[in-house]
Design an enzyme around this catalytic site. Structure first.
Site, mmCIF file in Angstrom:
data_model
loop_
_atom_site.group_PDB
_atom_site.id
_atom_site.type_symbol
_atom_site.label_atom_id
_atom_site.label_comp_id
_atom_site.label_asym_id
_atom_site.label_seq_id
_atom_site.Cartn_x
_atom_site.Cartn_y
_atom_site.Cartn_z
ATOM 1 N N PRO A 10 0.793 -1.220 0.000
ATOM 2 C CA PRO A 10 0.000 0.000 0.000
ATOM 3 C C PRO A 10 0.832 1.280 0.000
ATOM 4 O O PRO A 10 1.845 1.385 0.683
ATOM 5 C CB PRO A 10 -0.813 -0.104 1.298
ATOM 6 N N ASN A 11 0.345 2.208 -0.791
ATOM 7 C CA ASN A 11 0.866 3.585 -0.901
ATOM 8 C C ASN A 11 2.179 3.684 -1.677
ATOM 9 O O ASN A 11 2.618 4.789 -1.986
ATOM 10 C CB ASN A 11 1.008 4.244 0.487
ATOM 11 N N ARG A 18 5.749 12.504 -2.445
ATOM 12 C CA ARG A 18 5.856 13.158 -1.129
ATOM 13 C C ARG A 18 6.896 12.443 -0.271
ATOM 14 O O ARG A 18 7.332 11.342 -0.615
ATOM 15 C CB ARG A 18 4.503 13.126 -0.402
ATOM 16 N N TYR A 23 11.732 8.524 1.632
ATOM 17 C CA TYR A 23 11.621 7.469 0.619
ATOM 18 C C TYR A 23 12.354 7.786 -0.688
ATOM 19 O O TYR A 23 12.368 6.948 -1.598
ATOM 20 C CB TYR A 23 10.139 7.178 0.320
ATOM 21 N N ASN A 74 7.995 -5.700 -0.726
ATOM 22 C CA ASN A 74 7.882 -4.521 0.132
ATOM 23 C C ASN A 74 6.405 -4.408 0.467
ATOM 24 O O ASN A 74 5.612 -3.893 -0.330
ATOM 25 C CB ASN A 74 8.391 -3.252 -0.550
ATOM 26 N N ALA A 77 3.064 -0.781 4.947
ATOM 27 C CA ALA A 77 2.600 -0.804 6.343
ATOM 28 C C ALA A 77 2.045 -2.171 6.749
ATOM 29 O O ALA A 77 1.998 -2.492 7.945
ATOM 30 C CB ALA A 77 1.559 0.287 6.551
ATOM 31 N N GLU A 98 12.442 -9.724 2.188
ATOM 32 C CA GLU A 98 11.687 -8.552 2.654
ATOM 33 C C GLU A 98 12.502 -7.310 2.323
ATOM 34 O O GLU A 98 13.697 -7.257 2.600
ATOM 35 C CB GLU A 98 11.470 -8.657 4.168
ATOM 36 N N HIS A 100 12.638 -2.915 2.282
ATOM 37 C CA HIS A 100 12.110 -1.591 2.622
ATOM 38 C C HIS A 100 13.068 -0.523 2.127
ATOM 39 O O HIS A 100 14.286 -0.690 2.204
ATOM 40 C CB HIS A 100 11.921 -1.440 4.138
ATOM 41 N N ARG A 107 13.284 3.720 12.879
ATOM 42 C CA ARG A 107 12.093 4.571 12.839
ATOM 43 C C ARG A 107 11.210 4.321 14.071
ATOM 44 O O ARG A 107 11.700 3.862 15.091
ATOM 45 C CB ARG A 107 11.356 4.330 11.508
HETATM 46 O O1 CA2 Z 1 10.460 1.909 3.907
HETATM 47 C C1 CA2 Z 1 9.614 1.258 3.293
HETATM 48 O O2 CA2 Z 1 9.817 0.784 2.171
HETATM 49 C C2 CA2 Z 1 8.227 1.039 3.908
HETATM 50 O O3 CA2 Z 1 7.779 -0.260 3.564
HETATM 51 C C3 CA2 Z 1 7.328 2.099 3.299
HETATM 52 C C4 CA2 Z 1 5.908 2.098 3.910
HETATM 53 C C5 CA2 Z 1 5.972 2.146 5.420
HETATM 54 O O4 CA2 Z 1 4.666 2.014 5.955
HETATM 55 C C6 CA2 Z 1 6.849 1.042 5.991
HETATM 56 O O5 CA2 Z 1 6.886 1.175 7.403
HETATM 57 C C7 CA2 Z 1 8.257 1.137 5.431
HETATM 58 C C8 CA2 Z 1 5.131 3.331 3.455
HETATM 59 C C9 CA2 Z 1 5.093 3.594 2.015
HETATM 60 C C10 CA2 Z 1 4.462 4.947 1.841
HETATM 61 O O6 CA2 Z 1 4.898 5.488 0.640
HETATM 62 C C11 CA2 Z 1 4.751 6.811 0.447
HETATM 63 C C12 CA2 Z 1 4.820 7.216 -0.847
HETATM 64 C C13 CA2 Z 1 4.716 8.563 -1.135
HETATM 65 C C14 CA2 Z 1 4.506 9.473 -0.146
HETATM 66 C C15 CA2 Z 1 4.425 9.048 1.160
HETATM 67 C C16 CA2 Z 1 4.533 7.712 1.446
#
Ligand code: CA2
Length: 147
Positions: A10-11, A18, A23, A74, A77, A98, A100, A107
């Site tokens: 997700p996301n 952003r 990231y 990946n 969340a 896995e 990230h 974090r």
């Molecule tokens: O560090 C990573 O790759 C994560 O898997 C990214 C997830 C986060 O919930 C994990 O704890 C670590 C979040 C991805 C959110 O992606 C975004 C993309 C654009 C703007 C904000 C967030």
């Protein structure tokens, strides 16, 4: 030919829009192109999927059985919450790395817990998009793939 599925949760479709300080600036399409180049270099077949839905991610893992030899996941969340994804990996027995972008261990405490780590071959985190080609190399080596 050894085949790898790279699955994003997700996301991650919003990458590059952003929070670049966390990231990076690369989009998911940029990461896919980087992985395609690395897969070509290593003579690996590659598939790339993303979903925001936990059930769809479980379905992708089930469908990978018999189609792909390994998985780079990946789970976003869902990493920190999803027993369903953990069970999908252990029930299909697909070798999984896995991944990230950020160093989840540096974090918030809730990100330092991973259900995926319990069933993964290993974890790569904290290297931003560069972690993906590293994961392809690591998984190819783990699978005994000779380029
Ligand atoms: O560090 C990573 O790759 C994560 O898997 C990214 C997830 C986060 O919930 C994990 O704890 C670590 C979040 C991805 C959110 O992606 C975004 C993309 C654009 C703007 C904000 C967030």
């Amino acid at each position: 030919m050894t085949s790898i599925l790279i699955l994003s949760g997700p996301n991650l479709n919003l990458l590059g829009t952003r929070q670049p300080e966390v990231y990076g600036h690369a989009t998911l399409a940029d990461i896919e192109a980087m992985c395609a180049a690395k897969a070509k270099e290593l003579s690996l077949a590659l598939a790339f999927e993303q979903s925001n839905s936990e059930g769809a991610l479980v379905d992708h893992i089930h469908a990978a059985r018999g189609t792909h030899d390994g998985l780079i996941l990946n789970a976003g969340a869902y990493t920190h919450t999803s027993i369903a994804l953990m069970d999908a990996i252990s029930s299909t027995e697909i070798p999984t790395i896995e991944l990230h972008l950020s160093n989840i261990h540096a974090r918030e405490p809730f990100r330092q817990q991973s259900y995926i780590a319990k069933v993964a071959v290993g974890q790569i985190c904290g290297f931003g998009p560069a972690g993906y080609p590293l994961a392809l190399e690591a998984l190819a080596t783990h699978l005994g793939h000779a380029a």
